[in-house]
Design a protein around this motif. Structure first.
Motif, PDB file in Angstrom:
ATOM      1  N   GLU A   1      46.041  38.964  55.703  1.00  0.00           N
ATOM      2  CA  GLU A   1      45.688  37.554  55.575  1.00  0.00           C
ATOM      3  C   GLU A   1      44.257  37.404  55.053  1.00  0.00           C
ATOM      4  OE1 GLU A   1      47.818  35.060  56.036  1.00  0.00           O
ATOM      5  OE2 GLU A   1      49.350  36.575  56.482  1.00  0.00           O
ATOM      6  N   TRP A   2      43.995  36.274  54.434  1.00  0.00           N
ATOM      7  CA  TRP A   2      42.627  35.973  54.012  1.00  0.00           C
ATOM      8  C   TRP A   2      41.753  35.743  55.246  1.00  0.00           C
ATOM      9  CZ3 TRP A   2      41.487  36.982  49.221  1.00  0.00           C
ATOM     10  CH2 TRP A   2      42.428  36.798  48.202  1.00  0.00           C
ATOM     11  N   PRO A   3      40.473  36.080  55.181  1.00  0.00           N
ATOM     12  CA  PRO A   3      39.585  35.824  56.324  1.00  0.00           C
ATOM     13  C   PRO A   3      39.413  34.319  56.537  1.00  0.00           C
ATOM     14  CG  PRO A   3      38.305  36.483  54.406  1.00  0.00           C
ATOM     15  CD  PRO A   3      39.744  36.689  54.044  1.00  0.00           C
ATOM     16  N   GLU A   4      39.092  33.930  57.744  1.00  0.00           N
ATOM     17  CA  GLU A   4      38.909  32.508  58.043  1.00  0.00           C
ATOM     18  C   GLU A   4      37.635  31.955  57.409  1.00  0.00           C
ATOM     19  OE1 GLU A   4      39.231  31.564  62.146  1.00  0.00           O
ATOM     20  OE2 GLU A   4      41.191  32.528  62.389  1.00  0.00           O
ATOM     21  N   GLY A   5      36.630  32.794  57.278  1.00  0.00           N
ATOM     22  CA  GLY A   5      35.367  32.348  56.684  1.00  0.00           C
ATOM     23  C   GLY A   5      35.367  32.495  55.169  1.00  0.00           C
ATOM     24  N   LYS A   6      34.190  32.689  54.617  1.00  0.00           N
ATOM     25  CA  LYS A   6      34.029  32.813  53.164  1.00  0.00           C
ATOM     26  C   LYS A   6      34.672  34.100  52.652  1.00  0.00           C
ATOM     27  CE  LYS A   6      30.060  31.690  51.072  1.00  0.00           C
ATOM     28  NZ  LYS A   6      28.670  31.805  50.528  1.00  0.00           N
ATOM     29  N   LYS A   7      35.421  33.984  51.564  1.00  0.00           N
ATOM     30  CA  LYS A   7      36.056  35.149  50.951  1.00  0.00           C
ATOM     31  C   LYS A   7      35.056  35.899  50.064  1.00  0.00           C
ATOM     32  CE  LYS A   7      40.639  32.972  50.334  1.00  0.00           C
ATOM     33  NZ  LYS A   7      40.303  31.548  50.506  1.00  0.00           N
ATOM     34  N   THR A   8      35.282  37.202  49.931  1.00  0.00           N
ATOM     35  CA  THR A   8      34.570  38.007  48.940  1.00  0.00           C
ATOM     36  C   THR A   8      35.594  38.459  47.907  1.00  0.00           C
ATOM     37  OG1 THR A   8      32.946  38.792  50.552  1.00  0.00           O
ATOM     38  CG2 THR A   8      33.183  40.072  48.532  1.00  0.00           C
ATOM     39  N   ILE A   9      35.317  38.148  46.644  1.00  0.00           N
ATOM     40  CA  ILE A   9      36.259  38.427  45.559  1.00  0.00           C
ATOM     41  C   ILE A   9      35.603  39.350  44.535  1.00  0.00           C
ATOM     42  CG2 ILE A   9      37.704  37.430  43.744  1.00  0.00           C
ATOM     43  CD1 ILE A   9      38.546  36.576  46.546  1.00  0.00           C
ATOM     44  N   ALA A  10      36.302  40.406  44.165  1.00  0.00           N
ATOM     45  CA  ALA A  10      35.821  41.318  43.125  1.00  0.00           C
ATOM     46  C   ALA A  10      36.539  41.013  41.814  1.00  0.00           C
ATOM     47  CB  ALA A  10      36.071  42.766  43.531  1.00  0.00           C
ATOM     48  N   SER A  11      35.800  41.082  40.708  1.00  0.00           N
ATOM     49  CA  SER A  11      36.415  40.780  39.416  1.00  0.00           C
ATOM     50  C   SER A  11      35.533  41.231  38.264  1.00  0.00           C
ATOM     51  CB  SER A  11      36.670  39.270  39.285  1.00  0.00           C
ATOM     52  OG  SER A  11      37.336  38.980  38.074  1.00  0.00           O
ATOM     53  N   LYS A  12      36.177  41.525  37.139  1.00  0.00           N
ATOM     54  CA  LYS A  12      35.462  41.698  35.876  1.00  0.00           C
ATOM     55  C   LYS A  12      35.145  40.328  35.281  1.00  0.00           C
ATOM     56  CE  LYS A  12      38.899  44.493  34.630  1.00  0.00           C
ATOM     57  NZ  LYS A  12      39.813  45.351  33.848  1.00  0.00           N
ATOM     58  N   PHE A  13      35.938  39.337  35.693  1.00  0.00           N
ATOM     59  CA  PHE A  13      35.863  37.996  35.105  1.00  0.00           C
ATOM     60  C   PHE A  13      35.139  37.049  36.060  1.00  0.00           C
ATOM     61  CE2 PHE A  13      39.616  40.200  33.522  1.00  0.00           C
ATOM     62  CZ  PHE A  13      39.449  40.093  32.147  1.00  0.00           C
ATOM     63  N   THR A  14      33.836  37.236  36.178  1.00  0.00           N
ATOM     64  CA  THR A  14      33.088  36.468  37.177  1.00  0.00           C
ATOM     65  C   THR A  14      32.991  34.980  36.827  1.00  0.00           C
ATOM     66  OG1 THR A  14      31.022  37.113  36.087  1.00  0.00           O
ATOM     67  CG2 THR A  14      31.747  38.461  37.946  1.00  0.00           C
ATOM     68  N   ASN A  15      32.893  34.650  35.551  1.00  0.00           N
ATOM     69  CA  ASN A  15      32.799  33.238  35.164  1.00  0.00           C
ATOM     70  C   ASN A  15      34.116  32.507  35.417  1.00  0.00           C
ATOM     71  OD1 ASN A  15      30.099  33.386  34.283  1.00  0.00           O
ATOM     72  ND2 ASN A  15      30.736  34.188  32.299  1.00  0.00           N
ATOM     73  N   ILE A  16      35.220  33.150  35.078  1.00  0.00           N
ATOM     74  CA  ILE A  16      36.534  32.561  35.338  1.00  0.00           C
ATOM     75  C   ILE A  16      36.752  32.412  36.841  1.00  0.00           C
ATOM     76  CG2 ILE A  16      39.024  33.035  35.240  1.00  0.00           C
ATOM     77  CD1 ILE A  16      38.565  34.213  32.445  1.00  0.00           C
ATOM     78  N   THR A  17      36.365  33.439  37.596  1.00  0.00           N
ATOM     79  CA  THR A  17      36.524  33.410  39.053  1.00  0.00           C
ATOM     80  C   THR A  17      35.715  32.270  39.666  1.00  0.00           C
ATOM     81  OG1 THR A  17      36.859  35.804  39.091  1.00  0.00           O
ATOM     82  CG2 THR A  17      36.262  34.759  41.173  1.00  0.00           C
ATOM     83  N   LYS A  18      34.470  32.145  39.218  1.00  0.00           N
ATOM     84  CA  LYS A  18      33.589  31.086  39.735  1.00  0.00           C
ATOM     85  C   LYS A  18      34.177  29.703  39.446  1.00  0.00           C
ATOM     86  CE  LYS A  18      29.331  32.007  38.980  1.00  0.00           C
ATOM     87  NZ  LYS A  18      28.041  32.196  38.262  1.00  0.00           N
ATOM     88  N   ALA A  19      34.671  29.511  38.218  1.00  0.00           N
ATOM     89  CA  ALA A  19      35.239  28.216  37.834  1.00  0.00           C
ATOM     90  C   ALA A  19      36.510  27.911  38.627  1.00  0.00           C
ATOM     91  CB  ALA A  19      35.536  28.207  36.335  1.00  0.00           C
TER      92      ALA A  19
END
Length: 205
Positions: A102-120
């Motif tokens: 499951e996703w954590p209840e608090g803030k997620k940490t996401i890894a990606s090559k596509f940081t701008n797309i992820t942020k948007a």
């Protein structure tokens, strides 16, 4: 001067060559190039580079046209003319996590090559996340507890499945795109328009 076309090395290169051959072009000089990164044919000059470098060569006028994934255009937003989609290179951008976790209840940490797309993507959802930039094998991040999930390109889903990950949500679709240098499109219009029309399958070779 011959039109200069920059091609993304690897998967898109192979798919473009199959498409190019189907349109009636001779691809033998391109398939027999060995490790050469610059090849001339009777009609064109080709440059072979990584996707983001293809956009740079086109933006700065080294290449007149380029073949690149739509994901690269969305992530880096280069100053090029995005002409039209090509009928190959289909893939999706997806948020994925470990299967059964499951996703954590608090803030997620996401890894990606596509940081701008992820942020948007997360901004549109109204969600604040920590983003870690990785350049390759992002599937490792959740496995090694570096991140809760990843945002990455999915084509068949095999790599995710083999690494115990599942798609949580798909949110963008892409294909290969034909791009052009803005100045070249005006100055070399007579040279470029015929090949652009053929690649757009509006005219026969």
């Amino acid at each position: 001067m011959k039109p200069v076309i920059a091609l993304t090395k690897g998967r898109l290169e192979a798919q473009f060559l199959a498409f190019f051959e189907a349109l009636g072009f001779d691809i033998e000089p391109l398939t027999e190039k060995g490790r050469k990164l610059r090849v001339e044919t009777d009609q064109f000059e080709f440059i072979f580079a990584k996707g983001v470098d293809v956009t740079t060569y086109v933006q700065y006028g080294i290449a007149d046209l380029g073949v690149v994934g739509g994901d690269i255009l969305a992530e880096f937003q280069p100053d090029v003319y995005d002409l039209f989609p090509l009928p190959f290179g289909q893939c999706r951008m997806a948020l994925a996590k470990e299967k059964g976790k499951e996703w954590p209840e608090g803030k997620k940490t996401i890894a990606s090559k596509f940081t701008n797309i992820t942020k948007a993507y997360f901004k549109e959802k109204g969600e604040s996340v920590d983003i870690i930039k990785l350049e390759g094998s992002v599937e490792l991040a959740p496995i090694l507890n570096l991140a809760d999930g990843i945002v990455d390109i999915v084509e068949t889903g095999t790599t995710l499945k083999e690494n115990g990950l599942v798609v949580d949500q798909e949110f963008m679709k892409f294909s290969a795109r034909l791009i052009a240098n803005r100045s070249a499109l005006k100055i070399k219009r007579a040279q470029l328009r015929p090949v652009i029309n053929v690649l757009n399958q509006k005219e026969e070779l």
